[in-house]
Design a protein around this motif. Structure first.
Motif, PDB file in Angstrom:
ATOM      1  N   GLY A 162      37.570  34.971  42.772  1.00 16.29           N
ATOM      2  CA  GLY A 162      36.672  35.174  41.632  1.00 16.29           C
ATOM      3  C   GLY A 162      37.206  36.277  40.749  1.00 16.29           C
ATOM      4  O   GLY A 162      36.704  37.414  40.807  1.00 16.29           O
ATOM      5  N   PRO A 163      38.254  35.968  39.956  1.00 17.45           N
ATOM      6  CA  PRO A 163      38.902  37.016  39.152  1.00 17.45           C
ATOM      7  C   PRO A 163      37.924  37.801  38.283  1.00 17.45           C
ATOM      8  O   PRO A 163      37.109  37.215  37.565  1.00 17.45           O
ATOM      9  CB  PRO A 163      39.897  36.223  38.292  1.00 17.45           C
ATOM     10  N   ALA A 164      38.002  39.126  38.409  1.00 17.05           N
ATOM     11  CA  ALA A 164      37.177  40.026  37.617  1.00 17.05           C
ATOM     12  C   ALA A 164      37.903  41.359  37.540  1.00 17.05           C
ATOM     13  O   ALA A 164      38.655  41.723  38.456  1.00 17.05           O
ATOM     14  CB  ALA A 164      35.796  40.207  38.240  1.00 17.05           C
ATOM     15  N   PHE A 165      37.687  42.095  36.441  1.00 16.92           N
ATOM     16  CA  PHE A 165      38.412  43.344  36.239  1.00 16.92           C
ATOM     17  C   PHE A 165      38.150  44.345  37.365  1.00 16.92           C
ATOM     18  O   PHE A 165      39.065  45.008  37.844  1.00 16.92           O
ATOM     19  CB  PHE A 165      38.017  43.962  34.897  1.00 16.92           C
ATOM     20  N   SER A 166      36.891  44.446  37.805  1.00 18.98           N
ATOM     21  CA  SER A 166      36.554  45.405  38.868  1.00 18.98           C
ATOM     22  C   SER A 166      37.287  45.062  40.156  1.00 18.98           C
ATOM     23  O   SER A 166      37.782  45.954  40.862  1.00 18.98           O
ATOM     24  CB  SER A 166      35.041  45.425  39.099  1.00 18.98           C
ATOM     25  N   ARG A 167      37.385  43.772  40.463  1.00 14.77           N
ATOM     26  CA  ARG A 167      38.101  43.356  41.676  1.00 14.77           C
ATOM     27  C   ARG A 167      39.603  43.634  41.540  1.00 14.77           C
ATOM     28  O   ARG A 167      40.263  44.034  42.508  1.00 14.77           O
ATOM     29  CB  ARG A 167      37.871  41.866  41.936  1.00 14.77           C
TER      30      ARG A 167
END
Length: 595
Positions: A162-167
């Motif tokens: 689940g690509p996300a900046f925080s990850r």
């Protein structure tokens, strides 16, 4: 029970068997191979975990590496255990157990396969080649790097799902921690691309999509390049990088091919493991040609079956890629192969073995537990035995001598161990064997000189002294002083004087050495000579309270009480309160004044 409910019991079992296999670690101490430089004699960490210590760790490239988290972990151990080696070993074992757990959780999360992941983790936990990383205090950097390596891999799977900046930031931070533990992690960005192929299946036929996957890793490659540059700079600064004139490109490529096959052999037949494997002369091109051919054939086979068994190609590339930093293309070591270098790379081999077993027995799953037990039990027993070799320096290097040939380092360090225990004749025998291999090696010549001086064979020692001069310039003063202090404590005053005088030859600015020369001469009742040396020290360092105190002791023994009182009073006036020498001086003053 569902797979999720079985995770905790599996982790508990992995921890239990790991502690069991490493049970003899409780009897192990420090060894004289890097442990002194990393921990025992490293004054930078002796204060324990402090702000000043952390700042030093973040700035230093001491011992040729920038790995601040490793230094911080050693500082924490000093705060918790002092210099009790059992505590330091316990910390390394706990980190290894953490890495085992991380391997299991990462693969289980990435593939959804509980038992295959558990078998990989068990192989990682119990394979005897990993003993060096766990049982050697100086290799804290390796287990710590592996822990963050597998945590980074798990975080990357979390991001990829689940690509996300925080990850993404979490993955980047975890990777930074891995690099701050040991630069071995520089290949992790390439490993992320391999994980994109298997098990994440993010690689597509669409070239644009694959280009984005590479672009996504760009910040990781930047960190990797910075870490590599810092490491090469640190090694070059310490003159640890061999030039192409010293070690040709052909030799390095040949050694790399042979090393790959040596590691494969140790993966499937882990015997004759030891702390140091010397280079072997490449007298014929055929072993190199056959090794290179075998690598090409195995790689071709992995590519051929990639559609039905993609884990084979992924695991094989894992093994090939992660070994690249330690194959000595940039030669910084006298060892072409080392057990510690296989710690992370062998996880790729374990993936192939584990998934391969489940594929092979897919029509008869009931046999898998029996087969796995038959595989793991011998490994656990070998690990238990291998851990015992790390009991002390003598045991470790005696074993290395027993299982290798022409092992100059093992001869040298076993010899220094014998020398420290008073077995001087045995030490000379070991140094002689080592010098047959490397006759001009300064440290070896220094050790032989030391042993012969102890035996009183000054004429025989002289040639070794000349050949040891480069060592004296780098580490001689500290080593010679420790030897002198050791013999002073043993009341072997003649030998102590020899060593202390050599310290003066190395460094004439060492004013405090006059005190120790005076102490040794006092032991020989050579009071006039002792006074002469102490006065020389005072000529150069007139405010040194220790020299005045030592002069007072000599004068007291000579019956010159008034002169002794004057020197004790001067020592008391100059003595710094932080070192609290006052009570000793006062005691001496009262003792002399009441006589």
């Amino acid at each position: 029970m569902s797979g999720r409910n079985l995770r905790m019991p599996v982790i508990a079992a992995l921890c239990l068997v790991t502690f069991g296999a490493y049970f003899t670690l409780k009897d192990c101490g420090f060894v004289n191979y890097d442990d002194y430089k990393y921990v025992i004699d490293n004054y930078n960490i002796q204060g324990g975990l402090t702000l000043d210590g952390v700042l030093w760790a973040l700035k230093t490239s001491y011992f040729s590496y920038w790995h601040p988290l490793t230094w911080i972990s050693h500082m924490a151990d000093i705060s918790l255990y002092g210099l009790n080696p059992h505590g330091h070993h316990l910390s390394s074992l706990l980190i290894h157990v953490g890495a085992v757990t991380a391997v299991f959780l990462f693969l289980n999360y990435a593939t959804g396969r509980l038992w295959q992941s558990a078998l990989v983790a068990a192989l990682f936990a119990l394979h005897p080649i990993n003993v060096e990383s766990v049982a050697w205090v100086s290799e804290r950097k390796n287990v710590l790097c592996a822990l963050f390596w597998f945590i980074t891999a798990a975080a990357y799977v979390y991001y990829a799902r689940g690509p996300a900046f925080s990850r993404y930031v979490i993955v980047l931070l975890c990777y930074l921690f891995a690099l701050m533990s040991k630069p071995m992690a520089v290949t992790l960005p390439v490993m992320m691309l391999i994980l994109d192929y298997w098990p994440l299946a993010r690689v597509r036929g669409n070239g644009k999509m694959n280009g984005l996957l590479v672009l996504e890793k760009l910040p990781f490659f930047v960190l990797s390049a910075l870490s590599s540059a810092l490491t090469i700079y640190g090694q070059a600064k310490n003159e640890a990088v061999a030039s192409l004139t010293e070690s040709s490109l052909w030799f390095r490529l040949s050694s790399a091919a042979l090393s790959y096959m040596t590691y494969l052999g140790k993966a499937f037949w882990p015997t004759a493991l030891c702390v140091f494997y010397p280079y072997k002369e490449i007298s014929s091109p055929w072993p190199v040609v056959l090794s290179a051919a075998a690598l090409v054939v195995i790689t071709g086979a992995a590519v051929w079956i990639r559609k039905t068994q993609p884990y084979v190609l992924a695991g094989w590339l894992w093994f090939l890629v992660t070994l690249v930093p330690v194959l000595q293309f940039v030669q910084t070591s006298a060892a072409p192969v080392a057990d510690r270098y296989a710690y992370i790379p062998f996880a790729g081999i374990f993936i192939i073995v584990s998934w391969g077993i489940f594929d092979f027995f897919k029509n008869n799953r009931t046999i898998i537990p029996v087969f796995a037990a038959a595989l793991l039990l011998p490994l656990a027993l070998l690990t238990y035995r291998q851990t015992g070799y790390w009991r002390d320096t003598g045991t470790l290097f005696k074993h290395a001598i027993d299982v290798t040939e022409n092992n100059f380092l093992a001869y040298n360090l076993y010899g220094t161990h014998l020398l420290s225990t008073g077995e001087t004749d045995g030490a000379i025998e070991q140094f002689t064997r080592a010098l047959r291999i490397l006759p001009d090696y300064p440290a070896l010549n220094f050790n032989m000189w030391s042993a012969l001086i102890i035996k009183g064979k000054k004429a025989e020692a002289a040639p070794y002294f000349e050949k040891s001069l480069p060592y004296w310039a780098v580490e001689g003063e500290s080593s010679v002083f420790k030897l002198g202090l050791s013999y002073l404590r043993q009341k072997n005053y003649d030998t102590a004087v020899e060593f202390f005088l050599k310290v003066l030859v190395i460094n004439q600015q060492n004013k405090l050495i006059y005190k120790y020369i005076g102490m040794a001469l006092m032991g020989l009742h050579r009071y006039e000579d002792a006074l002469a040396y102490i006065d020389k020290g005072l000529e150069a360092s007139a405010d040194n309270w220790e020299l005045y105190f030592q002069k007072g002791l000599v004068l007291k023994e000579m019956g010159r009480r008034e002169d002794a009182v004057l020197n004790f009073k001067e020592a008391q006036r100059l003595a710094p309160h932080s070192q609290n020498p006052g009570p000793n001086i006062e005691t001496m003053l009262k003792s002399v004044q009441t006589q």
